[in-house]
Design an enzyme around this catalytic site. Structure first.
Site, mmCIF file in Angstrom:
data_model
loop_
_atom_site.group_PDB
_atom_site.id
_atom_site.type_symbol
_atom_site.label_atom_id
_atom_site.label_comp_id
_atom_site.label_asym_id
_atom_site.label_seq_id
_atom_site.Cartn_x
_atom_site.Cartn_y
_atom_site.Cartn_z
ATOM 1 N N CYS A 118 15.045 -42.504 -31.376
ATOM 2 C CA CYS A 118 15.018 -42.847 -29.943
ATOM 3 C C CYS A 118 16.409 -43.120 -29.399
ATOM 4 O O CYS A 118 16.653 -42.918 -28.215
ATOM 5 C CB CYS A 118 14.084 -44.022 -29.684
ATOM 6 S SG CYS A 118 14.846 -45.651 -29.702
ATOM 7 N N GLN B 259 20.638 -59.974 -16.348
ATOM 8 C CA GLN B 259 20.840 -59.793 -17.785
ATOM 9 C C GLN B 259 19.512 -59.545 -18.493
ATOM 10 O O GLN B 259 18.495 -60.176 -18.172
ATOM 11 C CB GLN B 259 21.518 -61.022 -18.388
ATOM 12 C CG GLN B 259 22.960 -61.217 -17.954
ATOM 13 C CD GLN B 259 23.923 -60.254 -18.644
ATOM 14 O OE1 GLN B 259 23.517 -59.398 -19.437
ATOM 15 N NE2 GLN B 259 25.199 -60.369 -18.351
ATOM 16 N N CYS C 130 31.032 -56.016 -20.149
ATOM 17 C CA CYS C 130 30.127 -55.393 -21.122
ATOM 18 C C CYS C 130 30.742 -54.121 -21.698
ATOM 19 O O CYS C 130 30.055 -53.359 -22.378
ATOM 20 C CB CYS C 130 28.777 -55.080 -20.473
ATOM 21 S SG CYS C 130 28.873 -53.926 -19.084
#
Length: 413
Positions: free
Chosen positions: A87, A240, A360
């Site tokens: 995946c 988040q 991030c």
């Protein structure tokens, strides 16, 4: 001893190489070299000798995946998910969690050295996640065209992969997945599920009334709670995906800012007001800037009862140069692409004593930290100068994946 890894999707004429894996790359693959070229190897661990199937060639590098481990790392574990290796959502289930956190700190330091040109980057050990499984509060499922199954689209070949359960999703989301599985035929392309871990509220899009009316869906917003404060989050607003670790992140940011009651705090890229609301009690005033109209609408609701926050809707690089008030401290929390150069110039002009940058993406973080530390370019008129990088704190928001949140602290020398 030979250790097998997750089965790969076969190619017509697979090319395999025997490689020694020497390092870990930012995108989550191990690094090897072959005939002078870099090879990025999915599902490997530095220190291993492995048979690697090459899946993509370019002029500058090769990409492949481990199909057989000849000398396994002591950090290799058996991935518990039957979809691991297919995946693409998790890249590191085969690595024990303690070593995952070590690799993330190593990658952050490497990006700061290579891109930011920081010779000895002050990277602290990664703060581990509270929960390493079942932590995601947000899922976006693809829908199979034939039978209406839910699943994911594989990253390399963009094929649909139906799934019964995702081990990093919250159990509530997996329950919804089980109830909807095989029922979504008829034109749906995606189903997004967001869940309030602290509130038991949900936001499911699109409306599934005709598919399963027992599952509430089509909500305009839902609420989640962080550190005792409730936040409204609309469908178009960012939040988040790891609620428990978001609380840890907020506490880290508060500590690094070292706020005082008489100070003015600037929260750039403020989103739904998470940092602004949580930090408002610690300062005289908060100036918050956010481009998304949906997020600003949520933020106005979220600041109800708090009278020392002022929100500005617009691009950070457009709003900051117009500010008349100089902040004492600044939070920069941009999207993955990092800060616009004009936003960084504006911060240097405002010259706050302390800047905390939440990122991030270690690569764009390294680029922007270098700009802040170098100071304004020649000829630019600013009242500030270059900043000093005090420390860089990785916070693991995304166990079993290569993704990493980073909190960098800078101060005026």
């Amino acid at each position: 001893m030979k250790t097998r890894t997750p089965a790969s999707q076969p190619t017509e004429t697979p090319e395999t190489l025997r490689l020694s894996l020497t390092d870990m790359a930012f995108q989550g693959g191990a690094i090897a070299r072959h005939d002078g070229q870099v090879v990025f190897v999915a599902y490997g661990i530095p220190g291993e000798e492995a048979i690697v199937q090459i899946e993509r060639r370019s002029k500058d590098y090769l990409m492949g995946r481990v199909v057989e481990v000849l000398s396994p790392s002591p950090h290799r574990v058996e991935a518990p998910c039957p979809y691991f290796g297919m995946c693409g959502g998790c890249q590191w289930q085969h690595i024990d969690y303690a070593h995952q956190t070590e690799l993330k700190a190593h990658i952050v330091a490497d990006q700061l050295r290579r891109i930011g040109k920081f010779q000895e980057p002050p990277v602290l050990p990664t703060i581990p996640a509270v929960e390493t499984w079942n932590y995601r509060n947000h899922a976006r499922f693809s829908v199979g065209r034939r039978h209406g199954e839910l699943g994911f689209t594989t990253p390399l070949r963009h094929r649909f992969l139906p799934i019964d359960r995702c081990l990093i999703m919250h159990p509530w989301i997996n329950d919804v997945l089980e109830r909807l599985q095989g029922k979504c035929a008829g034109g749906l392309h995606q189903v997004a599920v967001r869940y309030g871990v602290k509130t038991d509220q949900a936001l499911i899009h699109p409306s599934l009334e005709e598919i399963d009316p027992s599952i509430p869906s089509g909500q305009p917003w839902y609420e989640e709670e962080l550190l005792g404060k409730r936040f409204r989050i609309s469908g178009a607003s960012f939040f988040q995906v790891n609620t428990l670790q978001a609380e840890v992140l907020a506490e880290v940011v508060r500590q690094k800012l070292a706020l005082a009651p008489e100070q003015v705090l600037l929260d750039a890229y403020a989103g739904v007001g998470t940092f602004a609301v949580l930090l408002a009690p610690h300062v005289k005033r908060v100036i918050a800037v956010e481009e998304s109209s949906s997020a600003v609408a949520d933020a106005v609701i979220n600041q109800a009862g708090i009278d020392n926050i002022t929100f500005y809707e617009g691009k950070v690089e457009a709003i900051l140069p117009e500010l008349k008030e100089r902040p004492d401290a600044v939070i920069l929390d941009p999207p993955r692409v990092g800060c616009h150069p004009d936003a960084l110039t504006a911060v240097q002009t405002l010259a706050p004593a302390r800047v905390v940058y939440v990122s991030c993406d270690p690569a764009t973080l390294a680029r922007d930290l270098r700009s802040l530390c170098d100071g304004p370019a020649a000829g630019e008129s600013t009242s500030g100068g270059g900043y000093r990088l005090l420390e860089v704190q990785p916070v693991d928001m995304f166990p079993q994946t290569y993704h990493i949140e980073v909190v960098a602290t800078l101060e005026r020398p």
